[in-house]
Design a protein around this motif. Structure first.
Motif, PDB file in Angstrom:
ATOM      1  N   GLY A 124       0.779  -1.232   0.000  1.00 21.20           N
ATOM      2  CA  GLY A 124       0.000   0.000   0.000  1.00 21.20           C
ATOM      3  C   GLY A 124       0.803   1.269   0.000  1.00 21.20           C
ATOM      4  O   GLY A 124       0.236   2.361  -0.057  1.00 21.20           O
ATOM      5  N   ALA A 125       2.140   1.160   0.053  1.00 21.27           N
ATOM      6  CA  ALA A 125       2.976   2.365   0.166  1.00 21.27           C
ATOM      7  C   ALA A 125       3.237   3.044  -1.174  1.00 21.27           C
ATOM      8  O   ALA A 125       3.610   4.208  -1.202  1.00 21.27           O
ATOM      9  CB  ALA A 125       4.302   2.028   0.835  1.00 21.27           C
ATOM     10  N   LYS A 126       3.067   2.337  -2.281  1.00 23.72           N
ATOM     11  CA  LYS A 126       3.372   2.915  -3.599  1.00 23.72           C
ATOM     12  C   LYS A 126       2.137   2.910  -4.471  1.00 23.72           C
ATOM     13  O   LYS A 126       1.523   1.880  -4.715  1.00 23.72           O
ATOM     14  CB  LYS A 126       4.487   2.111  -4.277  1.00 23.72           C
ATOM     15  CG  LYS A 126       4.753   2.500  -5.731  1.00 23.72           C
ATOM     16  CD  LYS A 126       5.430   3.858  -5.835  1.00 23.72           C
ATOM     17  CE  LYS A 126       5.761   4.202  -7.294  1.00 23.72           C
ATOM     18  NZ  LYS A 126       4.570   4.595  -8.087  1.00 23.72           N
ATOM     19  N   MET A 127       1.754   4.104  -4.937  1.00 22.59           N
ATOM     20  CA  MET A 127       0.678   4.258  -5.897  1.00 22.59           C
ATOM     21  C   MET A 127       1.254   4.911  -7.148  1.00 22.59           C
ATOM     22  O   MET A 127       2.421   5.311  -7.170  1.00 22.59           O
ATOM     23  CB  MET A 127      -0.456   5.100  -5.310  1.00 22.59           C
ATOM     24  CG  MET A 127      -1.004   4.561  -3.992  1.00 22.59           C
ATOM     25  SD  MET A 127      -1.732   2.901  -4.114  1.00 22.59           S
ATOM     26  CE  MET A 127      -3.279   3.285  -4.940  1.00 22.59           C
ATOM     27  N   GLU A 128       0.444   5.067  -8.163  1.00 14.34           N
ATOM     28  CA  GLU A 128       0.960   5.584  -9.434  1.00 14.34           C
ATOM     29  C   GLU A 128       1.552   6.986  -9.298  1.00 14.34           C
ATOM     30  O   GLU A 128       2.592   7.285  -9.884  1.00 14.34           O
ATOM     31  CB  GLU A 128      -0.148   5.603 -10.491  1.00 14.34           C
ATOM     32  CG  GLU A 128       0.343   6.060 -11.860  1.00 14.34           C
ATOM     33  CD  GLU A 128      -0.767   6.183 -12.880  1.00 14.34           C
ATOM     34  OE1 GLU A 128      -0.458   6.454 -14.056  1.00 14.34           O
ATOM     35  OE2 GLU A 128      -1.954   6.037 -12.506  1.00 14.34           O
ATOM     36  N   ALA A 129       0.903   7.850  -8.525  1.00 18.34           N
ATOM     37  CA  ALA A 129       1.328   9.248  -8.485  1.00 18.34           C
ATOM     38  C   ALA A 129       1.803   9.707  -7.111  1.00 18.34           C
ATOM     39  O   ALA A 129       2.047  10.888  -6.909  1.00 18.34           O
ATOM     40  CB  ALA A 129       0.188  10.153  -8.961  1.00 18.34           C
ATOM     41  N   TYR A 130       1.938   8.780  -6.165  1.00 18.12           N
ATOM     42  CA  TYR A 130       2.515   9.153  -4.877  1.00 18.12           C
ATOM     43  C   TYR A 130       3.087   7.917  -4.206  1.00 18.12           C
ATOM     44  O   TYR A 130       2.719   6.784  -4.516  1.00 18.12           O
ATOM     45  CB  TYR A 130       1.496   9.855  -3.966  1.00 18.12           C
ATOM     46  CG  TYR A 130       0.211   9.100  -3.699  1.00 18.12           C
ATOM     47  CD1 TYR A 130       0.092   8.224  -2.632  1.00 18.12           C
ATOM     48  CD2 TYR A 130      -0.921   9.308  -4.504  1.00 18.12           C
ATOM     49  CE1 TYR A 130      -1.088   7.554  -2.376  1.00 18.12           C
ATOM     50  CE2 TYR A 130      -2.112   8.639  -4.263  1.00 18.12           C
ATOM     51  CZ  TYR A 130      -2.187   7.765  -3.195  1.00 18.12           C
ATOM     52  OH  TYR A 130      -3.370   7.092  -2.943  1.00 18.12           O
ATOM     53  N   VAL A 131       4.016   8.168  -3.290  1.00 21.98           N
ATOM     54  CA  VAL A 131       4.645   7.074  -2.554  1.00 21.98           C
ATOM     55  C   VAL A 131       4.768   7.482  -1.094  1.00 21.98           C
ATOM     56  O   VAL A 131       5.051   8.647  -0.780  1.00 21.98           O
ATOM     57  CB  VAL A 131       6.025   6.712  -3.162  1.00 21.98           C
ATOM     58  CG1 VAL A 131       6.973   7.892  -3.102  1.00 21.98           C
ATOM     59  CG2 VAL A 131       6.638   5.508  -2.466  1.00 21.98           C
ATOM     60  N   ALA A 132       4.505   6.543  -0.195  1.00 21.16           N
ATOM     61  CA  ALA A 132       4.492   6.866   1.233  1.00 21.16           C
ATOM     62  C   ALA A 132       5.892   7.129   1.755  1.00 21.16           C
ATOM     63  O   ALA A 132       6.856   6.457   1.382  1.00 21.16           O
ATOM     64  CB  ALA A 132       3.851   5.720   2.017  1.00 21.16           C
ATOM     65  N   ALA A 133       5.990   8.111   2.644  1.00 19.54           N
ATOM     66  CA  ALA A 133       7.245   8.384   3.340  1.00 19.54           C
ATOM     67  C   ALA A 133       7.290   7.645   4.678  1.00 19.54           C
ATOM     68  O   ALA A 133       8.363   7.300   5.175  1.00 19.54           O
ATOM     69  CB  ALA A 133       7.397   9.884   3.582  1.00 19.54           C
ATOM     70  N   TYR A 134       6.103   7.392   5.259  1.00 21.30           N
ATOM     71  CA  TYR A 134       5.986   6.679   6.533  1.00 21.30           C
ATOM     72  C   TYR A 134       4.518   6.373   6.780  1.00 21.30           C
ATOM     73  O   TYR A 134       3.635   6.846   6.041  1.00 21.30           O
ATOM     74  CB  TYR A 134       6.556   7.510   7.687  1.00 21.30           C
ATOM     75  CG  TYR A 134       6.104   8.955   7.707  1.00 21.30           C
ATOM     76  CD1 TYR A 134       4.844   9.307   8.191  1.00 21.30           C
ATOM     77  CD2 TYR A 134       6.931   9.977   7.245  1.00 21.30           C
ATOM     78  CE1 TYR A 134       4.422  10.622   8.207  1.00 21.30           C
ATOM     79  CE2 TYR A 134       6.516  11.298   7.256  1.00 21.30           C
ATOM     80  CZ  TYR A 134       5.254  11.612   7.734  1.00 21.30           C
ATOM     81  OH  TYR A 134       4.839  12.923   7.740  1.00 21.30           O
ATOM     82  N   TYR A 135       4.246   5.590   7.811  1.00 19.30           N
ATOM     83  CA  TYR A 135       2.851   5.313   8.173  1.00 19.30           C
ATOM     84  C   TYR A 135       2.669   5.547   9.667  1.00 19.30           C
ATOM     85  O   TYR A 135       3.636   5.626  10.429  1.00 19.30           O
ATOM     86  CB  TYR A 135       2.449   3.887   7.790  1.00 19.30           C
ATOM     87  CG  TYR A 135       2.968   2.809   8.707  1.00 19.30           C
ATOM     88  CD1 TYR A 135       2.212   2.350   9.789  1.00 19.30           C
ATOM     89  CD2 TYR A 135       4.215   2.213   8.488  1.00 19.30           C
ATOM     90  CE1 TYR A 135       2.685   1.356  10.625  1.00 19.30           C
ATOM     91  CE2 TYR A 135       4.696   1.214   9.321  1.00 19.30           C
ATOM     92  CZ  TYR A 135       3.923   0.788  10.386  1.00 19.30           C
ATOM     93  OH  TYR A 135       4.401  -0.188  11.226  1.00 19.30           O
ATOM     94  N   TYR A 136       1.416   5.665  10.078  1.00 19.69           N
ATOM     95  CA  TYR A 136       1.121   5.908  11.480  1.00 19.69           C
ATOM     96  C   TYR A 136      -0.322   5.532  11.785  1.00 19.69           C
ATOM     97  O   TYR A 136      -1.190   5.600  10.907  1.00 19.69           O
ATOM     98  CB  TYR A 136       1.349   7.381  11.842  1.00 19.69           C
ATOM     99  CG  TYR A 136       0.612   8.352  10.935  1.00 19.69           C
ATOM    100  CD1 TYR A 136      -0.653   8.834  11.260  1.00 19.69           C
ATOM    101  CD2 TYR A 136       1.189   8.778   9.736  1.00 19.69           C
ATOM    102  CE1 TYR A 136      -1.333   9.717  10.431  1.00 19.69           C
ATOM    103  CE2 TYR A 136       0.517   9.650   8.895  1.00 19.69           C
ATOM    104  CZ  TYR A 136      -0.732  10.111   9.252  1.00 19.69           C
ATOM    105  OH  TYR A 136      -1.411  10.976   8.400  1.00 19.69           O
ATOM    106  N   PRO A 137      -0.587   5.137  13.006  1.00 16.00           N
ATOM    107  CA  PRO A 137      -1.964   4.876  13.409  1.00 16.00           C
ATOM    108  C   PRO A 137      -2.591   6.123  14.024  1.00 16.00           C
ATOM    109  O   PRO A 137      -1.886   7.085  14.359  1.00 16.00           O
ATOM    110  CB  PRO A 137      -1.797   3.793  14.475  1.00 16.00           C
ATOM    111  CG  PRO A 137      -0.497   4.156  15.132  1.00 16.00           C
ATOM    112  CD  PRO A 137       0.376   4.737  14.043  1.00 16.00           C
ATOM    113  N   LEU A 138      -3.894   6.107  14.143  1.00 11.49           N
ATOM    114  CA  LEU A 138      -4.571   7.108  14.967  1.00 11.49           C
ATOM    115  C   LEU A 138      -4.573   6.561  16.384  1.00 11.49           C
ATOM    116  O   LEU A 138      -5.073   5.451  16.633  1.00 11.49           O
ATOM    117  CB  LEU A 138      -6.002   7.326  14.475  1.00 11.49           C
ATOM    118  CG  LEU A 138      -6.737   8.525  15.096  1.00 11.49           C
ATOM    119  CD1 LEU A 138      -6.108   9.831  14.618  1.00 11.49           C
ATOM    120  CD2 LEU A 138      -8.226   8.498  14.736  1.00 11.49           C
ATOM    121  N   SER A 139      -3.975   7.304  17.298  1.00 15.13           N
ATOM    122  CA  SER A 139      -3.748   6.806  18.655  1.00 15.13           C
ATOM    123  C   SER A 139      -4.385   7.708  19.704  1.00 15.13           C
ATOM    124  O   SER A 139      -4.908   8.787  19.389  1.00 15.13           O
ATOM    125  CB  SER A 139      -2.237   6.703  18.917  1.00 15.13           C
ATOM    126  OG  SER A 139      -1.607   5.876  17.965  1.00 15.13           O
TER     127      SER A 139
END
Length: 342
Positions: A124-139
């Motif tokens: 889920g980190a790479k899409m066609e026009a964007y790429v994730a720098a990091y992930y996080y939960p709602l805490s």
């Protein structure tokens, strides 16, 4: 002086002059080795500046930061310069990026074959026009000294003991995730948020502030105006730096989100892609995890010990279809303003 000698002298002087000019101008092409990156100020100060410094040391490409108070603010700035963008890489939430990058005049696709670290990314980190720098939960972040007993889960927040004690993100902040949590807790879903709105109305007496700015919510928690803050774990880091004791937990259901990098259509795309790839590298991901308290998207990098302790178990994580969120969030927000925030 003979003519050959004269020409030799002139040539020596010319070379010397060029050398002097180069000394003032810096290394050849230095003026062109620069990109501009737009991101959140706190995120930049906590860790992205260190990443950018390492990138410049390794590549010779200087990074000029431009800060945004929020993703929507950043997008508005970009859209205002659509005919000649001055920003090369834009950090955004994944939900907003999914909408914004449909504008192919302003944004360019990110070719996976240009990213040496693409094969190491989590799902889920790479899409066609964007790429994730990091992930996080709602805490849930709270000050133990200001609550009567430890918080163990989301439903604790509905306890009357927390009257006027909560800082909760509004619908637009973190793309309605708190509304979706409330819906899931009460039998709803992304396709049926009615139970979420009902639960929010019941929670309303406990909510001291709906926030759209992370810094505002942190300030309220630091000053004791609220005792509980709903937000990503990274909110805890600057509070602890200021000597404020906070506890973080990521209870089930735990929405996991990405902050992403987009590639703006500018003449500096090659350098911008090099920066994006560097952010995905193990060395940069370690900085992001340790300094910003965000989950690494590079599978070869382990989360920092303090972060690993509060990240949700895989079985407790939930994700949502960004297309559905984007289609519905406008209506959710209007209803939120009319029924909840007033």
């Amino acid at each position: 002086m003979t003519q050959p000698a004269l020409w030799k002298s002139v040539s020596v002087l010319a070379v010397a002059a060029l050398g002097l000019m180069s000394a003032f101008a810096g290394p050849a092409g230095a003026a062109d080795k620069e990109i501009t990156v737009q991101a959140w100020g706190t995120t930049w100060e906590q860790g992205l500046q260190e990443v950018a410094d390492g990138f410049e040391k390794e590549t010779g490409i200087h990074v000029v930061p431009v800060t945004q108070s929020g993703s929507s603010d950043g997008l508005a700035r970009l859209q205002s310069m659509a005919d000649a963008p001055k920003i090369d890489v834009w950090f955004s939430t994944s939900s907003l990026a999914a909408r914004a990058t449909a504008d192919r005049k302003l944004f360019a696709p990110i070719p996976a074959d240009k990213l040496s670290n693409a094969g190491s990314l989590i799902d889920g980190a790479k899409m066609e026009a964007y790429v994730a720098a990091y992930y996080y939960p709602l805490s849930i972040i709270y000050r133990p000294s200001l609550v009567k007993k430890p918080i163990t889960g989301w439903k604790d927040l509905w306890d009357p003991a927390f009257k006027d004690s909560l800082a909760v993100p509004d619908v637009e902040t973190y793309a309605g995730r708190m509304l979706l949590v409330a819906a899931l807790l009460n039998g709803g879903s992304i396709d049926n948020v009615e139970p979420g709105f009902k639960a929010w109305k019941e929670l309303r007496p406990n909510i001291a502030m709906f926030y759209g700015s992370d810094s505002d919510s942190r300030r309220a928690l630091a000053q004791g105006e609220v005792s509980v803050l709903v937000g990503p774990p990274s909110q805890a880091a600057p509070l602890r730096t200021d000597g404020i004791d906070v506890t973080v937990l990521s209870p089930k259901p735990s929405p996991v989100m990405f902050d992403v990098m987009t590639l703006v259509n500018t003449p500096r795309q090659d350098m911008a892609l090099t920066f994006i790839d560097y952010v995905l590298s193990p060395k940069a991901q370690e900085i992001i995890s340790n300094k910003i308290d965000m989950g690494p998207v590079n599978k070869t990098v382990k989360a920092s010990p303090s972060l690993a302790a509060v990240l949700p178990a895989v079985a407790d994580q939930v994700s949502f279809d960004e297309a559905k969120v984007n289609a519905a969030i406008g209506g959710w927000n209007e209803r939120f303003k009319a029924e909840i925030a007033r």
